[in-house]
Enzyme design. Structure first.
Site, mmCIF file in Angstrom:
data_model
loop_
_atom_site.group_PDB
_atom_site.id
_atom_site.type_symbol
_atom_site.label_atom_id
_atom_site.label_comp_id
_atom_site.label_asym_id
_atom_site.label_seq_id
_atom_site.Cartn_x
_atom_site.Cartn_y
_atom_site.Cartn_z
ATOM 1 N N GLY A 133 0.924 -1.216 0.013
ATOM 2 C CA GLY A 133 0.001 -0.100 -0.171
ATOM 3 C C GLY A 133 0.987 1.072 -0.241
ATOM 4 C CB ALA A 134 4.261 1.621 -1.302
ATOM 5 C CG ASN A 135 -1.060 3.863 -4.022
ATOM 6 O OD1 ASN A 135 -1.214 2.583 -3.749
ATOM 7 N ND2 ASN A 135 -2.086 4.609 -3.990
ATOM 8 N N GLY A 139 -0.631 7.838 1.422
ATOM 9 C CA GLY A 139 -0.931 7.916 2.924
ATOM 10 C C GLY A 139 0.363 7.476 3.641
ATOM 11 N N GLY A 166 1.838 4.459 3.874
ATOM 12 C CA GLY A 166 2.613 3.556 3.307
ATOM 13 C C GLY A 166 3.466 4.555 2.386
ATOM 14 C CB SER A 223 -6.553 0.204 14.010
ATOM 15 O OG SER A 223 -7.470 1.230 14.442
ATOM 16 C CE1 TYR A 250 -9.538 0.430 9.511
ATOM 17 C CE2 TYR A 250 -10.029 0.859 11.594
ATOM 18 C CZ TYR A 250 -9.398 1.027 10.824
ATOM 19 O OH TYR A 250 -7.716 1.539 10.790
#
Length: 328
Positions: free
Chosen positions: A26-28, A30, A32, A164, A189
């Site tokens: 999820g590096a693209n 936020g 990440g 979280s 979530y």
């Protein structure tokens, strides 16, 4: 009660990571993205993974523009798709990237804004649990031997699971991980994050029992929001209204850039032990400190059930014995 492992830890001046390689899911965008940027500034080689080619390319270009001399490359991977995970992991294991060693993995990718109605993946798994927890369980199994091979007398590779602060808000024991009986966006979530934390602590116990020199650490970023985060073209471009709305939450919120500090510390601080839980000092914001997780995610029975459920849903078991042999 929270405590700091090192009073002199400075997220603006990280210890050199020259010669080390890390994979971030999820590096693209936020957390990440900023995790990757921090690591690149420290000299690490970073493999940025994500499922959107264009967004991933934009994030890659942003780091190269903002961090002169950064060593980064991209890897397409959808953590909700087991086939995609296996193909991506095979690429890493096969040495298709610039570095053959793997010093750590950040299990960051996930769904925060969960769907109002239950959705399933192509293989029939509930989408939120599959993305946030199950996919990273599969990725951990696929990369465990590679991580173990990279261990040295001075460094034990790590996997960092993204927990979280919501896990403190009620028990949410993940008995029905697929949410086939009742579904709500909030439950999906929180339950998925309880499961993530449980997997992280159970991984720690099983790694130590098997004598595998890989550390499993759980970290949460507090309340980190885009409207308080620096503008980065193609990565974080909040509207003026979002800036105003998120600005009102300044007393309890922080930027995603700051939230990534906790993740990075959990990944590279040599004094952090396997099985620890890290988060912002004030829970929602602040410097990274060691904390105590929710009782639910620490519960040995919950941990065991979640682990076994992930094995059943994925059809995979972690190769602990093989990893222990590879590290010798």
């Amino acid at each position: 009660m929270s405590t700091s492992a090192r009073a002199d830890w400075d997220p603006q001046h990280l210890p050199s990571q020259d010669g080390r390689s890390y994979l971030v899911t999820g590096a693209n965008a936020g957390l990440g993205y900023f995790t990757c940027e921090h690591l690149a500034r420290a000299g690490a080689h970073v493999i940025m993974s994500g499922r959107h080619p264009n967004r991933l390319a934009a994030a890659h270009d942003a780091i190269e523009a903002r961090v002169p001399g950064a060593s980064v490359e991209t890897l397409l991977m959808d953590v909700a798709n087991p086939g995609s995970i296996r193909a991506a992991a095979a690429s890493v294991r096969g040495g298709l990237f610039d570095r053959t060693r793997l010093d750590g993995v950040v299990f960051n990718a996930g769904i925060v804004h969960t769907p109002r109605r239950r959705k399933v993946t192509r293989d029939g798994r509930e989408l939120v649990f599959s993305t946030n927890a199950l996919g990273h369980f599969v990725l951990g199994a696929e990369l465990l031997v590679s991580l173990a091979k990279s261990s040295t007398s001075r460094w034990e590779p790590r996997m960092v699971w993204l927990g979280s602060m919501s896990t403190r808000m009620g028990a949410h024991v993940p008995t029905d991980v697929q949410l086939e009986t009742t579904y709500s966006a909030w439950k999906a979530y929180v339950q998925s994050k309880v499961a993530v934390q449980a997997l992280g602590f159970e991984a720690d116990a099983r790694l130590r029992d098997a004598g595998v020199p890989v550390r499993s650490v759980v970290a949460h970023p507090g309340y980190s929001i885009g409207g308080r985060t620096p503008h980065v073209a193609g990565v974080n471009e909040p509207s003026a209204w979002k800036r105003i709305r998120d600005g009102i939450q300044a007393p309890v919120a922080q930027s995603k850039q700051r939230g990534a500090d906790t993740i990075v510390r959990a990944l590279i601080d040599p004094e952090i032990s396997s099985g620890e839980y890290w988060g912002p000092r004030l829970v929602t914001r602040g410097a990274a400190v060691r904390q105590r997780p929710s009782a639910t995610s620490l519960d040995p029975e919950v941990r065991r059930r979640v682990w076994e459920k992930c094995e059943a849903l994925s059809g995979m078991t972690w190769p602990f014995a093989k990893a222990a042999r590879a590290a010798r």
